[in-house]
Design an enzyme around this catalytic site. Structure first.
Site, short mmCIF file in Angstrom:
data_model
loop_
_atom_site.label_atom_id
_atom_site.label_comp_id
_atom_site.label_asym_id
_atom_site.label_seq_id
_atom_site.Cartn_x
_atom_site.Cartn_y
_atom_site.Cartn_z
N HIS A 76 0.82 -1.22 0.00
CA HIS A 76 0.00 0.00 0.00
C HIS A 76 0.85 1.27 0.00
CE1 HIS A 76 0.30 0.87 4.42
NE2 HIS A 76 0.32 -0.44 4.56
N ASP A 78 -0.26 4.46 0.99
CA ASP A 78 -0.52 5.49 2.00
C ASP A 78 0.24 5.21 3.29
OD1 ASP A 78 -2.21 3.19 2.49
OD2 ASP A 78 -3.36 4.41 3.91
N ASP A 137 6.17 1.29 6.39
CA ASP A 137 4.81 0.74 6.28
C ASP A 137 4.04 1.61 5.31
OD1 ASP A 137 2.31 -0.31 6.63
OD2 ASP A 137 2.05 0.43 8.68
N GLU A 171 -4.95 1.96 2.74
CA GLU A 171 -4.96 0.75 3.59
C GLU A 171 -5.07 1.12 5.05
OE1 GLU A 171 -3.25 -2.53 6.06
OE2 GLU A 171 -2.65 -0.46 5.93
N GLU A 172 -4.39 2.20 5.44
CA GLU A 172 -4.31 2.56 6.86
C GLU A 172 -5.65 3.02 7.42
OE1 GLU A 172 -1.94 1.78 8.63
OE2 GLU A 172 -0.10 1.76 7.45
N ASP A 194 3.57 -6.55 3.61
CA ASP A 194 3.17 -5.47 4.52
C ASP A 194 3.31 -5.92 5.98
OD1 ASP A 194 2.12 -3.03 5.35
OD2 ASP A 194 0.03 -3.68 5.12
N HIS A 375 3.84 3.42 12.38
CA HIS A 375 2.87 4.49 12.64
C HIS A 375 3.39 5.58 13.56
CE1 HIS A 375 -0.77 1.69 11.52
NE2 HIS A 375 0.25 1.62 10.68
#
Ligand SMILES: [Zn+2]
Length: 402
Positions: A76, A78, A137, A171-172, A194, A375
């Site tokens: 992903h 984002d 990520d 995705e997030e 991922d 994150h």
């Protein structure tokens, strides 16, 4: 050949934070800049690539030979809204010594907080400058996939079947799979790249639902409230008190499910609560949802229909779909083995894009990237582990023609 590190550093220079509050797809325009760049890059490698109206990037690589199955690889674009992904200034530490990493004057990634750091001794790692997240990520996943296919395409001796790749937005914020075109993608199965640390191989996720509770009270002047006032906040507290205390995220691990009160907002007149419900077992998941309904029924009898609940399923445990396709997991295990990587298999206490995709007809387990502390500002990635992940991707492709 572009080296994988340069590629990764290029990708993290794009700000691609997604936004839950937005209803468009992609949720943020800025994700398209990376998507367009990836289409150009893939095209320059001779891969037929396109970005669709929802910002999904698809690439197709026709095989040199006929493979048993068509495999897909997905990552992903984002990054998590939890922390800024703008002006990321990565720092590369070669031959890392395993000690505390001072990110800036205020923040240090310490061995005390993150004991895994010791395992990374001698590896090349990439960290942040402490002001943003890194975006490993899942830009590490994108760099791994693009580098793996580049190497295979440029190797005149490589024999491979049809390969599909896709890079998804959002995705997030839980929407990465929503507009994925499984049919046009044309793969029999896929892997999301991922995961976290070296060896992660995941094919079990939570079953997930959300539950919104609305309670209507009756507000009157407190001086004349006797036998009239109904305080919706107190009913809300009673509702919550009927849920098992020991089945909350802070008391559960492994295969233990939970419910979580995400938010609560109320007055005497009305109160709203928002919960999430999670369990790996479909049976227990259904029982957890039933408990919410039973509590609402009980309180509706007690307080004369003041409670409304709305339960919505969000995604399901992909294991249910993969159980009939364990040859995909066996293939991954063999690819790990060839790369000298011990598979670390465990239940994901969350969902992946693969959970939804597996139920959309594309079985999609998840493999490691070599990233840690996602994150936030302490995020980092090991280049050595990214190399291993790239090997695993190439091995999967190889094994499908043997
Ligand atoms: Zn991710």
């Amino acid at each position: 050949m572009t080296n994988m590190l340069d590629r990764f550093l290029k990708y993290v220079s794009f700000e691609t934070t997604s936004d839950e509050a937005s209803e468009s797809c992609p949720s943020t325009e800025r994700q398209l800049a990376l998507g367009n760049y990836l289409v150009e890059e893939l095209s320059s490698l001779g891969i037929e690539a396109e970005i669709d109206e929802n910002g999904y990037v698809y690439g197709r690589i026709p095989g040199r030979v006929k493979a048993k199955k068509t495999v897909g690889f997905i990552a992903h674009m984002d990054t998590a809204p939890d922390m800024s992904g703008k002006d990321v200034k990565p720092r590369i530490i070669e031959n890392y010594d395993g000690a505390d990493i001072k990110l800036n004057d205020d923040f240090t990634t310490s061995v005390k907080d993150f004991p895994f750091l010791k395992d990374l001794r001698g590896q090349t790692i990439v960290t942040t400058d402490g002001n943003t997240l890194l975006g490993a990520d899942d830009k590490a996943g994108i760099a791994i996939i693009v580098s793996a296919v580049e190497e295979i395409l440029k190797d005149p001796d490589a024999s491979y079947g049809d390969i599909r790749i896709a890079f998804t937005p959002d995705e997030e914020i839980g929407r990465g799979a929503d507009k994925f075109n499984v049919k046009d993608f044309g793969a029999d199965f896929a892997f999301t790249v991922d995961g976290g640390p070296l060896g992660e191989l995941e094919y079990e996720t939570f079953n997930a639902a959300s539950c919104k509770v609305e309670i209507q009270g009756k507000n009157v002047h407190p001086g004349s409230a006797k036998d009239t006032m109904v305080n919706s906040q107190l009913i809300a507290m009673e509702f919550n008190s009927m849920l098992p205390v020991n089945e909350r995220p802070e008391y559960t691990e492994g295969y233990e499910g939970f419910s979580l009160l995400l938010s609560m907002e109320g007055s005497v007149e009305s109160t709203r609560m928002s919960y999430i419900i999670r369990d790996h077992s479909r049976e227990k998941f259904e029982a957890r949802k039933k408990l919410f309904e039973d509590i609402a029924d009980f309180l509706n009898k007690k307080y004369k229909d003041r409670i409304k609940i709305e339960i919505k399923d969000q995604y399901y445990n992909m294991r249910e779909k993969l159980e009939d396709h364990m040859e995909i997991i066996d293939l991954a295990k063999a690819a790990f083995d060839m790369a000298g990587v011990e598979p670390v298999i465990g239940p994901v206490r969350g969902g992946t894009d693969g959970s939804k995709l597996s139920f959309m007809g594309l079985p999609t387990p998840n493999i490691f990237t070599g990233g840690y502390n996602y994150h936030g500002r302490y995020e980092l990635v090991s280049l050595d582990q990214m190399e291993k992940s790239k090997e695993v991707v190439k091995n999967i492709i190889k094994l499908l023609v043997e």
